[in-house]
Design an enzyme around this catalytic site. Sequence first.
Site, short mmCIF file in Angstrom:
data_model
loop_
_atom_site.label_atom_id
_atom_site.label_comp_id
_atom_site.label_asym_id
_atom_site.label_seq_id
_atom_site.Cartn_x
_atom_site.Cartn_y
_atom_site.Cartn_z
N HIS A 86 -18.27 2.18 -39.16
CA HIS A 86 -19.30 3.06 -39.72
C HIS A 86 -20.58 2.30 -40.06
O HIS A 86 -21.64 2.90 -40.20
CB HIS A 86 -18.79 3.91 -40.89
CG HIS A 86 -18.63 3.22 -42.21
ND1 HIS A 86 -17.42 2.74 -42.67
CD2 HIS A 86 -19.53 2.95 -43.18
CE1 HIS A 86 -17.59 2.21 -43.86
NE2 HIS A 86 -18.86 2.32 -44.20
N ASP A 207 -11.45 0.99 -38.94
CA ASP A 207 -12.89 1.07 -39.17
C ASP A 207 -13.54 -0.31 -38.99
O ASP A 207 -13.94 -0.95 -39.96
CB ASP A 207 -13.14 1.62 -40.58
CG ASP A 207 -14.58 2.07 -40.78
OD1 ASP A 207 -15.45 1.69 -39.96
OD2 ASP A 207 -14.84 2.80 -41.75
N SER A 597 -18.63 -2.20 -47.80
CA SER A 597 -18.11 -1.85 -46.50
C SER A 597 -18.26 -3.01 -45.55
O SER A 597 -19.34 -3.58 -45.44
CB SER A 597 -18.86 -0.65 -45.93
OG SER A 597 -18.24 0.51 -46.35
N1 ARG Z 1 -16.23 6.37 -47.42
C1 ARG Z 1 -16.66 5.21 -46.69
C2 ARG Z 1 -17.99 4.72 -47.26
O1 ARG Z 1 -18.38 5.11 -48.30
C3 ARG Z 1 -16.71 5.46 -45.22
C4 ARG Z 1 -17.78 6.37 -44.75
C5 ARG Z 1 -17.87 6.59 -43.27
N2 ARG Z 1 -16.84 7.49 -42.76
C6 ARG Z 1 -16.91 8.85 -42.72
N3 ARG Z 1 -15.89 9.52 -42.27
N4 ARG Z 1 -17.97 9.52 -43.11
O2 ARG Z 1 -18.91 4.25 -46.68
N1 GLU Z 2 -17.46 2.96 -47.39
C1 GLU Z 2 -18.23 2.35 -48.44
C2 GLU Z 2 -19.43 1.56 -47.97
O1 GLU Z 2 -20.15 1.98 -47.09
C3 GLU Z 2 -17.33 1.55 -49.28
C4 GLU Z 2 -16.55 2.48 -50.04
C5 GLU Z 2 -16.86 2.41 -51.50
O2 GLU Z 2 -17.84 3.00 -51.96
O3 GLU Z 2 -16.07 1.72 -52.13
O4 GLU Z 2 -19.81 0.57 -48.50
#
Ligand code: ARG
Ligand code: GLU
Length: 661
Positions: A86, A207, A597
């Site tokens: 991502h 990911d 991330s």
């Molecule tokens: N929750 C993760 C973050 O905060 C991954 C986000 C990307 N994935 C998604 N399905 N939107 O960045």
């Molecule tokens: N997916 C998140 C990021 O883009 C990390 C998840 C979180 O917030 O811990 O950094």
Amino acid sequence: MKSMKKLLLAAAMAAIVLPAAADEGMWLPSLIGSRIDDMRAKGFTLTAKDIYSVNKASMKDAVVLFNGGCTGELISDKGLLLTNHHCGYSAIQRHSGLGHDYLTYGFSAMTPEQELPNEGLWVRFLVRMEDITGRLAAGEKIADITEAATEKGRYKASTESMYYGNQTFLFVYEQFDDVRLVLAPPSSIGKFGGDTDNWVWPRHTGDFSVFRIYADRKNRPAKYSPDNVPYRPKRSFAISTKGVEEGDFTMIYGFPGNTQQFVLAPAVKYVLELSDPAKVDIRTKRLDIISEAQESDPALRIYYAANHANIANAWKKWQGEIIGLKRNGTLERKRQYERRFIEAAEGKPEYQAVIGELYQEYMRIIPIYFAREMLSETLRTLPMPYAEKTRADELFDKCRPVEQKLWRLAFAEYEKNIGDSEYAVPQLREGIERYGSAEAYADVLFEAACSGGSDELKALTDGMLQTERRLRKELETNNLRNLNSGKLEKLYALYMRGLQQLDTERAFFPDANLTLRVAYGSVAGYEYADGEYHKPHTTLDGIIAKDDPNIYDYDIPQRLRELYASKDYGRWGTVIDGRLTVPVCFLATNHTTGGNSGSPILNARGELVGINFDRTWRSTMSDLEFDPTICRNISADIRYVLFVIDKVCGAGYLLDEMKLK
Ligand code: ARG
Ligand code: GLU
């Protein structure tokens, strides 16, 4: 006598903080010496100098800030870099098109020549950091300090304040601008589970994506050139293929973006009762509109994919944050803590008064802050001509019914939430009165936007930008996420000094601010619900169980099905609970937030065991209050990453340049 009393009060204060000893904290690498005994007691085998050193290569030299919002890590001495799928998403998307849809099918460069350059994509290494609080107090100027630190333009230098300005640190970075895409798994692996599984455990997302940093022949940063060569980093991580078990030490090294652990009750109340619910509600409606369009037309599904993911990401995070804050009783605990602070500050009137002053300042700024948030969640999401950054072609591309619905929604929600606020855009109110409803006014301006513009649209856009400037001025800051204003920040600085004097039991670390940090903890499951324990590992068998060709988010590549059917796991096959499988993701107690991330998860010997990519959604309140009993970060197991590179993408040759242990 006095110090005895202070001690007792400190203990009383500490008692109402959660058992902070357990794994909370995002520590500054240069100060990690203060934690190293604790880290070693928990299993870490290396030294503070192995983590951070200016004079010799250390782990920090294998970690990068990836394009200003994620983290990446070096895994070979030829500049090979891992981050999340991502995080590489928009780069992958830009290289994709009909017939070469790398987002869907993945991409593997089979030779160095096939690695794809990415204009505008950069990574930054931390060269060094320095507490310059003393130098500033002695009269040196920030501009002079940063100017000198760049060493005639070789480095980037910036300063960051910690503890609301009580300390200032200098950060010196080396930035590389030739970063090429080496490998991306198919989205059905890199984004497996999509928004359905996002922030959720059990998780099965691979990911990750792979890039390579290029430098000039002297190993210095350079703009893209075919003559550039793979960068030779000072350090890269060895990779452990042995995995980690529940209870094993893990640490994370990365760039967490923003936390607000010290905020007082009014800020928690704002997040919990006003801001999060309003934003969740608006985004629910936006997502409904976009999903409907996506379901009606495969082209629109792709067109809105990134947009949908972006909107849904924070939308779910905020919902989890609300649940977590309620579960912790954070609001009441903050109030109690503040009462204790006032008691402990007896004889120190400036500390005793500061809580009340902060409350008062919050009363002033919350309506302003809310107006700002509502503006950016509604009108500011629309591609308006006359606003900076909106290009005409981008807009014309968007003149479809779904966009019109989004305009109507944005206008209506803005009006509903802050229509009667003195901080609202005045033109909007007038427009609504003129046309009878927010929707009718939105329609008129949408038509205008799609046919090149109108005076009325220009007036609204100007009003919107003006309002934005005004709000920023009233808040006295650009940083909207910490509810800071000039005055608020000064009061917090005073409060922080008081806290550090009075709460002597607490180990302080500054809030995350996208500077390099270390957090450590261990692999751990957690009690999800009464009697329901969530194990810390998932496996390929779980992917197969979710696999469904009819559900977009769960439709795995045929290749993966075949590998499973033939149990052709090669060296990545692992016996777990008596069956041969491949480990996929794991949970740990590392304190993380957005920006982490792509961060490396390292074992007790500093070897790479995983890539961080998420938290469980009920952990996201850790930005305000960390709860060691349920806060968990989610990582892709490095063995799954290698399995996918090797067996699914057929790029096993990349493993030759890695140090596998
Ligand atoms: N929750 C993760 C973050 O905060 C991954 C986000 C990307 N994935 C998604 N399905 N939107 O960045
Ligand atoms: N997916 C998140 C990021 O883009 C990390 C998840 C979180 O917030 O811990 O950094």
